[in-house]
Design a protein around this motif. Structure first.
Motif, mmCIF file in Angstrom:
data_model
loop_
_atom_site.group_PDB
_atom_site.id
_atom_site.type_symbol
_atom_site.label_atom_id
_atom_site.label_comp_id
_atom_site.label_asym_id
_atom_site.label_seq_id
_atom_site.Cartn_x
_atom_site.Cartn_y
_atom_site.Cartn_z
ATOM 1 N N ILE A 198 0.919 -0.984 -0.116
ATOM 2 C CA ILE A 198 -0.049 0.066 -0.275
ATOM 3 C C ILE A 198 0.982 1.070 0.089
ATOM 4 C CG2 ILE A 198 -1.797 1.613 1.692
ATOM 5 C CD1 ILE A 198 -2.495 -1.244 2.508
ATOM 6 N N ALA A 199 1.065 2.411 -0.772
ATOM 7 C CA ALA A 199 0.734 3.738 -1.011
ATOM 8 C C ALA A 199 0.190 4.832 -1.000
ATOM 9 C CB ALA A 199 2.190 3.509 -1.313
ATOM 10 N N THR A 200 0.832 5.976 -0.493
ATOM 11 C CA THR A 200 -0.363 6.589 0.050
ATOM 12 C C THR A 200 -0.064 8.324 -0.554
ATOM 13 O OG1 THR A 200 -0.208 7.363 2.442
ATOM 14 C CG2 THR A 200 -1.724 5.747 1.756
ATOM 15 N N TYR A 201 -0.386 8.982 -1.646
ATOM 16 C CA TYR A 201 0.042 10.214 -1.551
ATOM 17 C C TYR A 201 -0.336 11.207 -0.590
ATOM 18 C CZ TYR A 201 0.846 9.155 -6.353
ATOM 19 O OH TYR A 201 1.873 8.319 -7.640
ATOM 20 N N PRO A 202 0.279 12.507 -1.118
ATOM 21 C CA PRO A 202 0.174 13.582 0.256
ATOM 22 C C PRO A 202 -1.255 13.983 0.232
ATOM 23 C CG PRO A 202 2.386 13.973 -0.144
ATOM 24 C CD PRO A 202 1.672 12.855 -0.827
ATOM 25 N N LEU A 203 -1.321 14.239 1.318
ATOM 26 C CA LEU A 203 -3.286 14.906 1.431
ATOM 27 C C LEU A 203 -3.085 16.423 0.685
ATOM 28 C CD1 LEU A 203 -6.070 14.312 2.970
ATOM 29 C CD2 LEU A 203 -5.155 16.775 4.481
ATOM 30 N N VAL A 204 -3.852 15.903 -0.353
ATOM 31 C CA VAL A 204 -4.179 17.860 -0.878
ATOM 32 C C VAL A 204 -5.910 18.380 -0.467
ATOM 33 C CG1 VAL A 204 -3.199 17.009 -3.117
ATOM 34 C CG2 VAL A 204 -5.496 16.247 -2.500
ATOM 35 N N GLU A 205 -5.743 19.082 -0.876
ATOM 36 C CA GLU A 205 -6.715 19.951 -0.649
ATOM 37 C C GLU A 205 -7.873 20.502 -1.737
ATOM 38 O OE1 GLU A 205 -5.619 24.192 1.172
ATOM 39 O OE2 GLU A 205 -7.219 24.963 0.730
ATOM 40 N N ASN A 206 -8.881 20.495 -1.671
ATOM 41 C CA ASN A 206 -9.848 20.561 -3.141
ATOM 42 C C ASN A 206 -10.869 21.312 -2.978
ATOM 43 O OD1 ASN A 206 -9.145 17.766 -4.875
ATOM 44 N ND2 ASN A 206 -10.080 16.820 -2.850
ATOM 45 N N ILE A 207 -11.100 22.226 -4.273
ATOM 46 C CA ILE A 207 -11.811 23.568 -4.174
ATOM 47 C C ILE A 207 -13.327 22.998 -5.477
ATOM 48 C CG2 ILE A 207 -11.674 26.201 -4.415
ATOM 49 C CD1 ILE A 207 -9.452 26.266 -2.998
ATOM 50 N N HIS A 208 -14.005 23.110 -4.708
ATOM 51 C CA HIS A 208 -15.067 22.429 -5.805
ATOM 52 C C HIS A 208 -16.086 23.857 -6.186
ATOM 53 C CE1 HIS A 208 -14.923 18.477 -4.359
ATOM 54 N NE2 HIS A 208 -14.668 18.399 -5.528
ATOM 55 N N ALA A 230 -5.566 11.764 8.200
ATOM 56 C CA ALA A 230 -6.008 11.820 7.116
ATOM 57 C C ALA A 230 -5.756 10.473 6.398
ATOM 58 C CB ALA A 230 -6.576 12.814 6.138
ATOM 59 N N GLY A 231 -4.268 10.041 6.562
ATOM 60 C CA GLY A 231 -2.578 9.513 5.643
ATOM 61 C C GLY A 231 -3.515 8.512 6.173
ATOM 62 N N GLU A 232 -4.020 7.786 7.845
ATOM 63 C CA GLU A 232 -3.828 6.584 8.676
ATOM 64 C C GLU A 232 -6.002 6.439 7.727
ATOM 65 O OE1 GLU A 232 -4.066 7.039 12.974
ATOM 66 O OE2 GLU A 232 -1.449 7.418 12.873
ATOM 67 N N ILE A 233 -6.923 7.360 8.175
ATOM 68 C CA ILE A 233 -7.360 6.508 7.321
ATOM 69 C C ILE A 233 -7.977 6.357 5.704
ATOM 70 C CG2 ILE A 233 -10.068 7.876 6.582
ATOM 71 C CD1 ILE A 233 -10.253 9.019 9.345
ATOM 72 N N ALA A 234 -6.581 7.105 4.757
ATOM 73 C CA ALA A 234 -6.568 6.155 3.938
ATOM 74 C C ALA A 234 -6.000 5.116 4.041
ATOM 75 C CB ALA A 234 -5.952 7.436 3.114
ATOM 76 N N LYS A 235 -4.651 4.623 5.046
ATOM 77 C CA LYS A 235 -4.816 3.321 4.464
ATOM 78 C C LYS A 235 -5.464 2.198 5.008
ATOM 79 C CE LYS A 235 0.422 4.359 4.954
ATOM 80 N NZ LYS A 235 0.978 5.346 6.033
ATOM 81 N N LYS A 236 -5.951 2.319 6.347
ATOM 82 C CA LYS A 236 -7.062 2.050 7.210
ATOM 83 C C LYS A 236 -8.241 0.892 5.576
ATOM 84 C CE LYS A 236 -9.993 0.154 9.732
ATOM 85 N NZ LYS A 236 -10.989 0.827 11.397
ATOM 86 N N THR A 237 -8.281 2.196 4.988
ATOM 87 C CA THR A 237 -8.930 1.853 3.891
ATOM 88 C C THR A 237 -9.074 1.374 3.227
ATOM 89 O OG1 THR A 237 -10.625 4.064 3.953
ATOM 90 C CG2 THR A 237 -11.225 3.481 2.298
ATOM 91 N N MET A 238 -7.352 0.958 3.067
ATOM 92 C CA MET A 238 -6.674 0.693 1.297
ATOM 93 C C MET A 238 -6.663 -0.564 2.211
ATOM 94 S SD MET A 238 -6.691 2.542 -0.917
ATOM 95 C CE MET A 238 -6.062 1.248 -2.398
ATOM 96 N N GLN A 239 -6.735 -1.092 3.301
ATOM 97 C CA GLN A 239 -6.302 -2.556 3.920
ATOM 98 C C GLN A 239 -7.810 -3.474 3.314
ATOM 99 O OE1 GLN A 239 -5.122 -1.210 7.797
ATOM 100 N NE2 GLN A 239 -2.805 -0.766 6.986
ATOM 101 N N VAL A 240 -9.047 -2.636 4.119
ATOM 102 C CA VAL A 240 -9.953 -3.091 3.688
ATOM 103 C C VAL A 240 -10.842 -3.588 2.871
ATOM 104 C CG1 VAL A 240 -10.425 -2.954 7.021
ATOM 105 C CG2 VAL A 240 -11.696 -1.375 4.693
ATOM 106 N N LEU A 241 -10.509 -2.587 1.899
ATOM 107 C CA LEU A 241 -10.869 -2.516 -0.102
ATOM 108 C C LEU A 241 -10.366 -3.426 -0.324
ATOM 109 C CD1 LEU A 241 -11.884 0.580 -1.317
ATOM 110 C CD2 LEU A 241 -13.119 -0.859 -0.665
ATOM 111 N N ASN A 242 -9.478 -4.403 -0.303
ATOM 112 C CA ASN A 242 -8.896 -5.487 -1.082
ATOM 113 C C ASN A 242 -8.714 -4.771 -2.399
ATOM 114 O OD1 ASN A 242 -7.981 -7.959 -0.062
ATOM 115 N ND2 ASN A 242 -10.209 -8.615 0.104
ATOM 116 N N GLY A 243 -8.686 -4.310 -3.009
ATOM 117 C CA GLY A 243 -9.266 -4.258 -4.505
ATOM 118 C C GLY A 243 -7.306 -3.674 -4.684
ATOM 119 N N ALA A 244 -7.320 -4.286 -6.885
ATOM 120 C CA ALA A 244 -5.536 -4.143 -6.351
ATOM 121 C C ALA A 244 -5.882 -2.307 -7.656
ATOM 122 C CB ALA A 244 -4.894 -4.704 -7.435
#
Ligand code: AMP
Length: 379
Positions: A198-208, A230-244
């Motif tokens: 698993i690898a995550t990119y740095p958190l970014v800010e989005n303006i809609h 946010a980084g921890e939540i993203a990592k955990k999401t990837m661990q449970v999601l199970n997709g590549a």
């Protein structure tokens, strides 16, 4: 052995995956996209194209015959057909199935103790009234499927809007969600390869604006605490999601600095376009590395970057003059779409702090200047 790559969808995301695939010459021998628009963006830069609807069973079967591995740039693929194919599909149809339905996605996240806004399934108008009594107003009523860029959302702020909101969806399956009074929208582009790395990119800010992404600021202007959470939540999401593959995880930062996941895109994501110049490995190359089971590339942010979408101007539909730009540190990418339509994403540009000497407000100002000199005007 080299792989023949198939991509469902050949718009801008398919185009940028194609470009990355063309550079992975040791791994990928040819690229075919399935897209309903003749000479779609990906085809214009050399991908073979099958012209057909994303959900057309015969067209998908044809794509599978020509591919060893299939991926997608849109989440509305036909999971029934995909799960029957012999070709490898990444992310897997079961992961896609969870994400496609906003209700099953939110249920999955909350069952895995990932933070989301309170939500309910809605089965009738009376049910909606009842759930609003529990949640309080405002809420967002959402179509569970086939909705993007906010097109399937209706914000209900007062009780006399409830019936109108319900009728608006005309019998579609629905869910309701407590409205988050967010401070900021942020996202993490995350990758998981077929081996579980698993690898995550740095958190970014989005303006809609009008529910469409206008600007991404990399990195997000938030505290270290928010970045870590946010980084921890993203990592955990990837661990449970199970997709590549690469996933775009959209989140809210609420008034108490709490992070809530809004939505996961099972694909490369608009808020990751900055990685084309800001990081060593772009999200497009990373996606291919992930689905091919290669070691994931570095996600380090090397240059601060502001990404700006170029949207078709309001009040004009048709062919437009070619758009060019030459300016140091500004990287323009047009998507080769023949026709501009109001609010259609026709390109983007990245303003990159190559000399590591500017702050974000200067980059934003430059982006604003560039936007004003890019003409999208009738041919
Ligand atoms: P969606 O298509 O569901 O990702 O929503 C599009 C946009 O609607 C998001 O980027 C947010 O700006 C807004 N949105 C979605 N859900 C919520 C929510 N629960 N509270 C506040 N804004 C929301």
């Amino acid at each position: 052995m080299k792989n023949r790559l198939g991509i469902i969808g050949g718009g801008q995301l398919g185009m940028m995956i194609t470009e990355a695939a063309q550079n992975l010459t040791d791994e990928i021998s040819e690229i075919t996209v399935l897209d309903p628009t003749e000479n779609c963006s990906a085809a214009q830069i050399g991908a073979k194209q099958i012209v057909g609807d994303f959900k057309d069973e015969l067209a998908i079967l044809k794509l599978a015959e020509q591919s060893d591995i299939i991926t997608y740039e849109i989440e509305s693929g036909n999971t029934d057909v995909l799960s029957k194919l012999k070709a490898k599909i990444e992310p897997s149809p079961s992961t896609l199935g969870i994400i496609q339905d906003k209700l099953s996605q939110k249920t999955f996240l909350s069952e895995n103790e990932l933070p989301v806004s309170e939500f309910y399934e809605i089965t009738s108008l009376d049910d909606l009234r009842e759930k609003i009594n529990e949640l309080g107003l405002p809420v967002l009523l959402k179509s569970r499927r086939d909705a993007y860029d906010g097109r399937g959302n209706f914000k209900i702020t007062s009780s006399d809007e409830i019936e109108k909101a319900y009728q608006y969806f005309d019998g579609k399956s629905l869910m309701v969600e407590k409205f988050v009074n967010f401070k900021m929208e942020v996202s993490v582009i995350a990758a998981r390869n077929t081996k579980g790395e698993i690898a995550t990119y740095p958190l970014v800010e989005n303006i809609h604006e009008n529910n469409i992404l206008k600007i991404t600021i990399a990195p997000a202007r938030v505290s270290q605490n928010i970045i870590r959470n946010a980084g921890e939540i993203a990592k955990k999401t990837m661990q449970v999601l199970n997709g590549a593959g690469v996933f775009g995880i959209e989140m809210f930062v609420d008034q108490d600095d709490k992070i809530l996941i809004n939505e996961i895109a099972p694909r490369v994501h608009n808020s990751g376009h900055h990685t084309l110049q800001s990081c060593k490995t772009s999200q497009f190359e990373q996606h291919l590395r992930a689905i091919l089971g290669l070691k994931l590339g570095s996600t380090e942010l090397i240059h601060k970057t502001v990404m700006c979408n170029i949207l078709g101007p309001d009040g004009f539909e048709g062919k437009y003059k070619p758009v060019h730009l030459e300016k140091d540190g500004v990287y323009l990418k047009m998507y080769g779409k023949d026709i501009s339509k109001p609010q259609r994403k026709i390109g983007h540009f990245n303003v990159v702090d190559l000399s590591d000497s500017k702050d974000v407000s200067e980059l934003l100002q430059m982006a604003d200047e560039v936007k004003n000199i890019i003409p999208v005007s009738p041919l």
